[in-house]
Design a protein around this motif. Structure first.
Motif: not given
Length: 303
Positions: A183, A210, A219, A223, A226-227, A230, A280, A283-284, A286-287
């Motif tokens: 990442t 974000i 969160y 997300n 983020y959508m 992306s 991506q 996104k990681r 974020m997780t």
């Protein structure tokens, strides 16, 4: 005739032997306690059938039979394909792990470096990051965004560093470290483009949005942003023809209007491979952030 008679007798003898064996097994089962019987069927190339051969060739995108090809030739072709496939998987995984895996000594050094960097950035407050800040004070927003993302990467590395040694040495532990390192590598082009001003304005706005929602633990909304970053939110212009079949309705005279679509509708993850990777990577992060600082309200969790 003598040979046929001999083979017939041998088959009879073999049949009697098998029958006696089964009879003995049944008698033993009556006396012995019953246990769940698990039979493991090992499929080898020696006992492969026509149907299985066809299925395995099709699964690998191979023609089930070439012109004039015998069963043995098809079997040899399957062996070659599966052998290459297995070697490719093994080599790919080995190279991946060898390139990214670090031993415990390197992890200790990495942990010290991360701690120094965290102390260096500890006084920088990233809470003001938002779309409004980007509009009011663009220079400050561009300064804070990479600090926040790099801080999350360092905290992530520190969390991995603090794991027990047995967890670090496990396959799952090594893959977790590889994921963090990967990442960080994927985000380098983002930091470079952000510094040189090569990123579109709508991309920076969505990244700022974000980060803003991550910091307030919203969160689900992070997300959503983020959508939009992306895959965008553009709808295909679809109509219906004379027989009721859906068709695209973009004509020659409508292309100029379609080119004027708002940039918020662009699917940036499809631009190129480098951009897809750093998206991506966000996104990681974020997780990881959600797992590290979960919200009090579970409805704010992203899926």
């Amino acid at each position: 005739m003598r040979e046929e008679e001999y083979l017939r007798k041998q088959r009879e003898i073999e049949a009697k032997r098998i029958a006696e064996k089964r009879k003995l097994e049944k008698e033993v089962e009556k006396v012995a306690p019953k246990k769940p019987k698990v039979e493991k069927v090992v499929l080898t190339y020696d006992n492969i059938t026509e149907n299985i051969l066809v299925t395995r060739l099709r699964a690998r995108g191979q023609p089930i039979k070439l012109f004039g090809e015998s069963f043995e030739q098809r079997l040899e072709r399957l062996k070659e394909v599966e052998s290459k496939e297995e070697r490719h998987v093994q080599v790919t995984f080995a190279n991946f792990m060898q390139a990214k895996e670090k031993d415990l000594t390197d992890e200790i050094l990495l942990g010290k470096t991360m701690e120094e960097n965290i102390d260096k950035d500890a006084d920088v407050d990233t809470s003001p990051i938002s779309v409004d800040l980007l509009k009011d004070d663009r220079e400050k927003a561009l300064y804070l965004i990479p600090i926040y993302l790099k801080r999350m990467l360092r905290i992530w590395a520190q969390v991995l560093q603090e794991r027990p040694d047995e967890v670090k040495r496990s396959t799952e532990g090594k893959l977790a470290a590889v994921l963090q390192s990967q990442t960080a590598d994927h985000l380098k082009p983002f930091f470079k483009d952000l510094k040189k001003g090569r990123l579109p304005e709508d991309v920076i706005e969505k990244v700022a949005d974000i980060i803003y929602h991550l910091q307030i633990r919203e969160y689900m909304r992070a997300n959503d942003a983020y959508m939009l970053l992306s895959i965008g939110n553009a709808a295909w212009p679809i109509g219906v023809d004379s027989v009721g079949i859906p068709v695209l309705t973009v004509g020659i005279h409508e292309r100029k209007e379609q080119e004027k679509l708002n940039t918020s509708k662009i699917a940036h993850a499809f631009n190129d491979e480098v951009q897809r990777k750093w998206i991506q990577g966000i996104k990681r992060i974020m997780t990881f952030t959600q797992n590290q600082w979960p919200p009090k309200d579970v409805s704010k969790l992203m899926g």
